[in-house]
Scaffold this active site. Sequence first.
Site, PDB file in Angstrom:
ATOM      1  N   ASP A   1       0.828  -1.215   0.000  1.00 52.02           N
ATOM      2  CA  ASP A   1       0.000   0.000   0.000  1.00 52.02           C
ATOM      3  C   ASP A   1       0.858   1.260   0.000  1.00 52.02           C
ATOM      4  OD1 ASP A   1      -2.436   1.351  -0.005  1.00 52.02           O
ATOM      5  OD2 ASP A   1      -2.553   1.411   2.194  1.00 52.02           O
ATOM      6  N   GLY A   2       0.286   2.334  -0.548  1.00 56.03           N
ATOM      7  CA  GLY A   2       0.950   3.636  -0.508  1.00 56.03           C
ATOM      8  C   GLY A   2       1.471   4.119  -1.857  1.00 56.03           C
TER       9      GLY A   2
ATOM     10  N   HIS B   1       2.084   3.196  -9.092  1.00 55.86           N
ATOM     11  CA  HIS B   1       1.876   1.751  -9.268  1.00 55.86           C
ATOM     12  C   HIS B   1       3.036   1.138 -10.066  1.00 55.86           C
ATOM     13  CE1 HIS B   1      -1.945   2.165  -7.398  1.00 55.86           C
ATOM     14  NE2 HIS B   1      -2.539   2.785  -8.402  1.00 55.86           N
TER      15      HIS B   1
ATOM     16  N   GLU C   1     -12.423  -4.742  -3.764  1.00 60.00           N
ATOM     17  CA  GLU C   1     -12.995  -3.404  -3.544  1.00 60.00           C
ATOM     18  C   GLU C   1     -12.339  -2.335  -4.430  1.00 60.00           C
ATOM     19  OE1 GLU C   1     -12.251  -5.518  -0.852  1.00 60.00           O
ATOM     20  OE2 GLU C   1     -14.381  -6.024  -0.860  1.00 60.00           O
ATOM     21  N   ASN C   2     -11.189  -2.673  -5.005  1.00 59.64           N
ATOM     22  CA  ASN C   2     -10.485  -1.661  -5.819  1.00 59.64           C
ATOM     23  C   ASN C   2     -11.211  -1.320  -7.124  1.00 59.64           C
ATOM     24  OD1 ASN C   2      -7.190  -2.803  -4.746  1.00 59.64           O
ATOM     25  ND2 ASN C   2      -8.351  -1.028  -4.025  1.00 59.64           N
TER      26      ASN C   2
ATOM     27  N   ARG D   1      -4.645  -1.410   9.239  1.00 63.11           N
ATOM     28  CA  ARG D   1      -5.832  -2.260   9.124  1.00 63.11           C
ATOM     29  C   ARG D   1      -5.544  -3.390   8.125  1.00 63.11           C
ATOM     30  NH1 ARG D   1      -7.918   2.960   7.104  1.00 63.11           N
ATOM     31  NH2 ARG D   1      -7.434   3.074   4.884  1.00 63.11           N
TER      32      ARG D   1
HETATM   33  C1  IPE Z   1      -5.446  -2.665   0.007  1.00 68.87           C
HETATM   34  O1  IPE Z   1      -5.152  -1.318  -0.101  1.00 68.87           O
HETATM   35  C2  IPE Z   1      -5.453  -3.331  -1.351  1.00 68.87           C
HETATM   36  C3  IPE Z   1      -4.147  -3.486  -2.001  1.00 68.87           C
HETATM   37  C4  IPE Z   1      -3.003  -3.102  -1.537  1.00 68.87           C
HETATM   38  C5  IPE Z   1      -4.181  -4.170  -3.273  1.00 68.87           C
HETATM   39  P1  IPE Z   1      -6.296  -0.215  -0.235  1.00 68.87           P
HETATM   40  O2  IPE Z   1      -5.585   1.071  -0.422  1.00 68.87           O
HETATM   41  O3  IPE Z   1      -7.273  -0.601  -1.278  1.00 68.87           O
HETATM   42  O4  IPE Z   1      -7.018  -0.286   1.193  1.00 68.87           O
HETATM   43  P2  IPE Z   1      -7.816   0.828   1.990  1.00 68.87           P
HETATM   44  O5  IPE Z   1      -8.794   1.443   1.034  1.00 68.87           O
HETATM   45  O6  IPE Z   1      -6.805   1.835   2.463  1.00 68.87           O
HETATM   46  O7  IPE Z   1      -8.445   0.110   3.137  1.00 68.87           O
HETATM   47  C1  IPE Z   2      -1.754   0.177  -3.272  1.00 67.75           C
HETATM   48  O1  IPE Z   2      -1.537   1.537  -3.342  1.00 67.75           O
HETATM   49  C2  IPE Z   2      -2.037  -0.439  -4.621  1.00 67.75           C
HETATM   50  C3  IPE Z   2      -3.454  -0.770  -4.848  1.00 67.75           C
HETATM   51  C4  IPE Z   2      -4.411  -0.662  -3.969  1.00 67.75           C
HETATM   52  C5  IPE Z   2      -3.795  -1.280  -6.155  1.00 67.75           C
HETATM   53  P1  IPE Z   2      -2.723   2.574  -3.322  1.00 67.75           P
HETATM   54  O2  IPE Z   2      -3.163   2.826  -4.724  1.00 67.75           O
HETATM   55  O3  IPE Z   2      -3.803   2.163  -2.404  1.00 67.75           O
HETATM   56  O4  IPE Z   2      -1.976   3.864  -2.756  1.00 67.75           O
HETATM   57  P2  IPE Z   2      -2.534   4.871  -1.671  1.00 67.75           P
HETATM   58  O5  IPE Z   2      -2.944   4.062  -0.473  1.00 67.75           O
HETATM   59  O6  IPE Z   2      -3.674   5.591  -2.295  1.00 67.75           O
HETATM   60  O7  IPE Z   2      -1.379   5.753  -1.376  1.00 67.75           O
HETATM   61 MG    MG Z   3      -4.157   2.415  -0.416  1.00 74.00          MG
END
Ligand code: IPE
Ligand code: IPE
Ligand code: MG
Length: 249
Positions: free
Chosen positions: A27-28, A44, A74-75, A201
């Site tokens: 994440d991030g 990404h 959920e993405n 989480r």
């Molecule tokens: C979890 O991250 C899913 C992946 C890393 C693929 P999200 O960014 O989707 O989770 P939330 O929305 O912060 O809970």
């Molecule tokens: C994780 O990074 C990758 C996916 C969920 C696909 P995010 O896209 O959630 O990055 P942040 O959390 O918005 O920084």
């Molecule tokens: Mg995220």
Amino acid sequence: MKAVKVLDQISGIDGAAVPKHIAIIMDGNGRWANARGLSRLEGHRQGIAALRRTLEAARTFNIRYLTVWAFSTENWRRPLTEVNGLLALFRHYIKKELVELHQNGINLQFIGRRTDLPADILSMMNHAEQVTKDNSSFYLIIAFNYGGRDDIVRSVKRIAQQVQEGVLLPEDINEELLSIQLSTASVPDPDMMIRTGGETRISNFLLWQLSYAELIFTETYWPDFNKDDLAYAIQEYQKRDRRYGALNS
Ligand code: IPE
Ligand code: IPE
Ligand code: MG
């Protein structure tokens, strides 16, 4: 024994007690990109470089299984441009890396719901799994279109089907039976779970499988994650006392 000693010296990791299976919520990426005035998609893209680094590091640390979460059920709620960008990057990753993964003896598997995915992605997944199915030097499991609740619901549906067909009795249902219907049936439960990006989480990741995993949260955004971060997380894991509800002397 020799390899174990070398590991101790270079990383501060006890080579005799490394986790067998590490799961990562990568994440991030978006915030990493925002902080640099770049597009989320660039975040990404850099995330893929981090995955490559982490896989290599995991192998040097003698980890056997690495499960990484690339896309959640959920993405799909994200803007279409981002969803399409993530699908495109996934295609790109498999196309570009499959040969090398296979040459390195890596067994590649995908977990998650397959029904909502584009046909070309499905056939790439099946092909990659087929090509690498006999490899056993390392297991890379990519969670794509994965949701923990979805995984459990699908498992329960299969069991219900067997009960309806009369091949299974309700009293035969136990933890083992439910586990082997999950998309992770062939892999041991993760020993530790790392979430990068600062959120503390689970976000519907491997809900069943993480029951006794050691959880490690780091502020580091996924595109910055490197070998030292992994070594630090493993050292942290090695300080934990895993009791499984019992008492350790
Ligand atoms: C979890 O991250 C899913 C992946 C890393 C693929 P999200 O960014 O989707 O989770 P939330 O929305 O912060 O809970
Ligand atoms: C994780 O990074 C990758 C996916 C969920 C696909 P995010 O896209 O959630 O990055 P942040 O959390 O918005 O920084
Ligand atoms: Mg995220």
